[in-house]
Design a protein around this motif. Sequence first.
Motif, mmCIF file in Angstrom:
data_model
loop_
_atom_site.group_PDB
_atom_site.id
_atom_site.type_symbol
_atom_site.label_atom_id
_atom_site.label_comp_id
_atom_site.label_asym_id
_atom_site.label_seq_id
_atom_site.Cartn_x
_atom_site.Cartn_y
_atom_site.Cartn_z
ATOM 1 N N ASN A 183 4.568 -4.054 -10.472
ATOM 2 C CA ASN A 183 5.647 -3.711 -10.392
ATOM 3 C C ASN A 183 6.466 -4.426 -9.186
ATOM 4 N N PRO A 184 7.929 -4.517 -9.752
ATOM 5 C CA PRO A 184 8.537 -5.570 -9.188
ATOM 6 C C PRO A 184 9.074 -4.994 -7.706
ATOM 7 N N THR A 185 8.914 -3.433 -6.910
ATOM 8 C CA THR A 185 8.932 -3.276 -5.512
ATOM 9 C C THR A 185 8.060 -3.664 -4.980
ATOM 10 N N SER A 186 6.910 -3.761 -4.970
ATOM 11 C CA SER A 186 5.367 -4.018 -4.676
ATOM 12 C C SER A 186 5.408 -5.484 -4.437
ATOM 13 N N ASP A 193 7.432 8.202 2.472
ATOM 14 C CA ASP A 193 8.248 7.035 3.359
ATOM 15 C C ASP A 193 8.077 6.262 4.697
ATOM 16 N N SER A 194 7.442 7.219 5.689
ATOM 17 C CA SER A 194 7.457 7.185 6.851
ATOM 18 C C SER A 194 6.339 6.948 7.042
ATOM 19 N N ILE A 195 4.729 6.643 6.089
ATOM 20 C CA ILE A 195 3.550 6.150 6.011
ATOM 21 C C ILE A 195 4.223 5.012 5.672
ATOM 22 N N THR A 196 4.522 4.597 4.896
ATOM 23 C CA THR A 196 4.457 2.998 4.437
ATOM 24 C C THR A 196 5.716 2.815 4.966
ATOM 25 N N VAL A 197 6.513 3.397 6.076
ATOM 26 C CA VAL A 197 7.505 3.062 7.201
ATOM 27 C C VAL A 197 6.584 2.412 8.402
ATOM 28 N N PHE A 198 5.511 3.220 8.707
ATOM 29 C CA PHE A 198 4.426 3.066 10.187
ATOM 30 C C PHE A 198 3.571 1.827 10.043
ATOM 31 N N LEU A 199 3.118 2.349 8.196
ATOM 32 C CA LEU A 199 2.012 0.818 8.325
ATOM 33 C C LEU A 199 3.053 -0.629 8.031
ATOM 34 N N MET A 200 3.756 -0.384 7.502
ATOM 35 C CA MET A 200 4.724 -2.072 8.141
ATOM 36 C C MET A 200 5.045 -2.208 9.096
ATOM 37 N N GLY A 201 5.713 -1.462 10.491
ATOM 38 C CA GLY A 201 5.471 -1.373 12.119
ATOM 39 C C GLY A 201 4.097 -2.059 12.201
ATOM 40 N N ILE A 202 3.163 -1.181 11.768
ATOM 41 C CA ILE A 202 1.474 -2.305 11.945
ATOM 42 C C ILE A 202 1.837 -3.601 11.787
ATOM 43 N N MET A 222 0.820 -1.340 -0.524
ATOM 44 C CA MET A 222 -0.068 -0.068 -0.129
ATOM 45 C C MET A 222 0.715 1.458 -0.245
ATOM 46 N N GLY A 223 1.781 1.441 1.165
ATOM 47 C CA GLY A 223 2.789 2.264 1.442
ATOM 48 C C GLY A 223 3.230 2.810 -0.217
ATOM 49 N N ASN A 224 4.066 1.584 -0.686
ATOM 50 C CA ASN A 224 5.120 1.410 -2.186
ATOM 51 C C ASN A 224 3.993 2.516 -3.076
ATOM 52 N N SER A 225 2.534 1.664 -3.350
ATOM 53 C CA SER A 225 2.181 1.926 -4.873
ATOM 54 C C SER A 225 1.653 3.895 -4.160
ATOM 55 N N ILE A 226 1.303 3.920 -3.308
ATOM 56 C CA ILE A 226 1.068 5.739 -2.702
ATOM 57 C C ILE A 226 2.551 6.506 -3.635
ATOM 58 N N VAL A 284 -7.609 0.225 -4.470
ATOM 59 C CA VAL A 284 -8.143 1.246 -3.504
ATOM 60 C C VAL A 284 -7.553 2.514 -3.245
ATOM 61 N N PHE A 285 -6.036 2.399 -3.100
ATOM 62 C CA PHE A 285 -6.058 2.864 -2.642
ATOM 63 C C PHE A 285 -4.861 4.339 -4.040
ATOM 64 N N SER A 286 -4.152 3.768 -4.707
ATOM 65 C CA SER A 286 -3.504 4.642 -5.731
ATOM 66 C C SER A 286 -4.286 4.428 -6.628
ATOM 67 N N GLY A 287 -5.689 3.788 -6.846
ATOM 68 C CA GLY A 287 -6.498 4.583 -7.970
ATOM 69 C C GLY A 287 -6.290 3.112 -9.823
ATOM 70 N N ASN A 288 -4.593 2.870 -9.338
ATOM 71 C CA ASN A 288 -4.094 2.276 -9.993
ATOM 72 C C ASN A 288 -3.328 0.905 -10.002
ATOM 73 N N PRO A 289 -4.197 -0.052 -10.434
ATOM 74 C CA PRO A 289 -4.108 -1.801 -9.867
ATOM 75 C C PRO A 289 -2.698 -2.254 -10.154
ATOM 76 N N ASP A 290 -2.482 -1.598 -11.469
ATOM 77 C CA ASP A 290 -1.282 -1.788 -12.029
ATOM 78 C C ASP A 290 0.670 -1.914 -11.004
ATOM 79 N N TYR A 291 0.318 -1.215 -10.490
ATOM 80 C CA TYR A 291 1.516 -0.614 -9.661
ATOM 81 C C TYR A 291 1.754 -2.085 -8.820
#
Lengths: 381, 222
Positions: A340-343, A248-257, A38-42, A330-337
């Motif tokens: 992406n290999p990073t996802s 990035d800090s959102i991603t870290v926070f989400l992954m922390g959860i 999710m964070g990565n897609s954003i 849902v969060f980026s509106g673009n499921p193609d993300y």
Amino acid sequence: MTFFDLARRNVSRHWLRSILAVTGIAIGVVAIATLGIMGNSINLMFNDMVSDVGDTITVSPATRSGTTELTKRQVDDITRAVGANRAIPFATTFDSVTVGETKSGAMIYAIPAKDIPFLLDMEAGAYPKDTGSGCVIGKTLAENNKDTGLKLGARATIGNETLRVVGVLEERGMGFDINPDSAIVVPYSWYSNHYDKDTYDQVIVKVRDVNDLDAVKEAIEQKMNRRENVVTVMDTRGILKEVFAAVDSITVFLMGIGAVSLIVAGVSILNVMLMSVTERIKEIGVLRSIGTRRSEVMRMFIYEALILGLVGAAIGGVLSFGTGYMMTAVFSGNPDYFFNPTSLLYIVFGMAFGIGMSAVSGIYPAWKAAHLNPIQALRHE
Amino acid sequence: MPVISFDAVTKVYPLPAGDVVALAGIDLAIEEGEFVLIMGPSGSGKSTLLNVMGSLDVPTSGEVTIAGKRISRMDDDELTLMRRDHIGFIFQQFNLIPLLSVVENVEYPLILKGRRDVSRERAEEVLAAVGITESHFTHKPGELSGGQQQRVAIARALINDPDFLLCDEPTGNLDSKTGTAIMELLGRMNREEGKTVIMVTHDPRMTEYADRTIRLVDGRLA
Ligand SMILES: Nc1ncnc2c1ncn2[C@@H]1O[C@H](COP(=O)(O)OP(=O)(O)O)[C@@H](O)[C@H]1O
Ligand SMILES: [Mg+2]
């Protein structure tokens, strides 16, 4: 028959609690992978924005200069400072727009006609000319006014003068310079005549080579701000850097959860393994007395934890494909993300974390089993 | 050279209420091929003696030599390999591994030695020799009678061709008829295969199988 077989059989002998432990790990993996994706897609979404406008510098009046306008002279200075790169000045205003019987209001961008093609793409029709009385409208504006007749070829009265809509712009999305999707773009010459103005709000500089960005910024600063801060020079990269840091800090926070849920799962594996050791004390005593080394007992229990972890991680990994895809959509509106290999890497990361967590949770119980006193273990009932 | 020799062996358990002397200076030697009984009242040190003979425990003082090796300075791995390669244990409660089938229980010590190539074949041979029929090989231990389980345990103790068998009341959990059959089996292993057998028992009738009896009282030979 190997130590692995013994571990596997013990896992299936206690299938109910094994399923519970596996479920915990699977949920943890899904959480960490999905939230990471999710964070990565954003992040990817913003990244795409950068590549659209990454070559842009904006020059606006400094907040403390006491004015919100740039003079013709200042614009000329900026144009000279940026050399071969194109400086596009523009002004904005808000005015009433009447089409037929319908009167409403719209944002107006006034841009020199010769510059418009360097900033905006047309979906239909033609670019407006300095000489004619034509305007172009943004895509969203056109779509929202299908019924009222504000469309290609229509006559629109801005203020008290009527212009013809000669073109519709391509959708541009959210930008850091201008947002013309819901606006009307007119040639600056028309604006200047109609409103009797010769100042600008801002200058957009399109840098040809992104590597020159800092040099161009510096040239503008040198030219304009030598004595006092007259203009604010910003590049989209700088703005985006801050956005990225936030994302990035959102991603870290989400992954922390996600990590917390995996740690909880790890504790449940620890618990299951301690149970497994406690109820098999006698069996461990027998294994030790007939010649099983400490390291071998240890291996047997580590395998047991690893089996739970591997199965949990595999199930979690498969489920993450579904949840990750959904969350991305849902969060980026673009499921193609999602593809992406990073996802996808976040799924691998989640699984690795789950397996690692299980192995770590297995170490203490395994150590405990291996270091039981064989005689006391044998006597255990 | 004796298979087991004890030289002034003591075993003391230090407890907060005072030291418990389980073995108070034991000298003994057991020769290859002997069938030796250990008898004595409860708490006299029989199990402790057997544990030290089995290198499950090390003495507090004195020297124990097993299969020509002194065990007092061995680390845990060395003691474990001593048990694996030189000693066969038979317990009162059979102590088979419930997760393993009969034949897997028997081949386990051989697999520990890394002989997976021959383990299944050898296990089946030894099982046949102790009187377990092939139809029982794939059963789980719990599906067998007590006498059958003890036969499987004997097979497991024999598979690594140990220097001696240590049996702590092997018939204690069996009815007298089954117990006699087990004693017959151990006696046969001793007579026909020349296996050294050391056995703790309370049953005076067992003396007819034995070459001699060691009597323990309060951790001393009596
Ligand atoms: N781990 C131990 N800790 C403390 N005392 C022990 C331990 N093992 C045995 N003892 C004591 O040593 C003595 C001998 O025990 P044991 O060898 O089990 O006797 P037996 O097998 O003849 O009944 C007993 O007094 C017993 O309480
Ligand atoms: Mg005893």
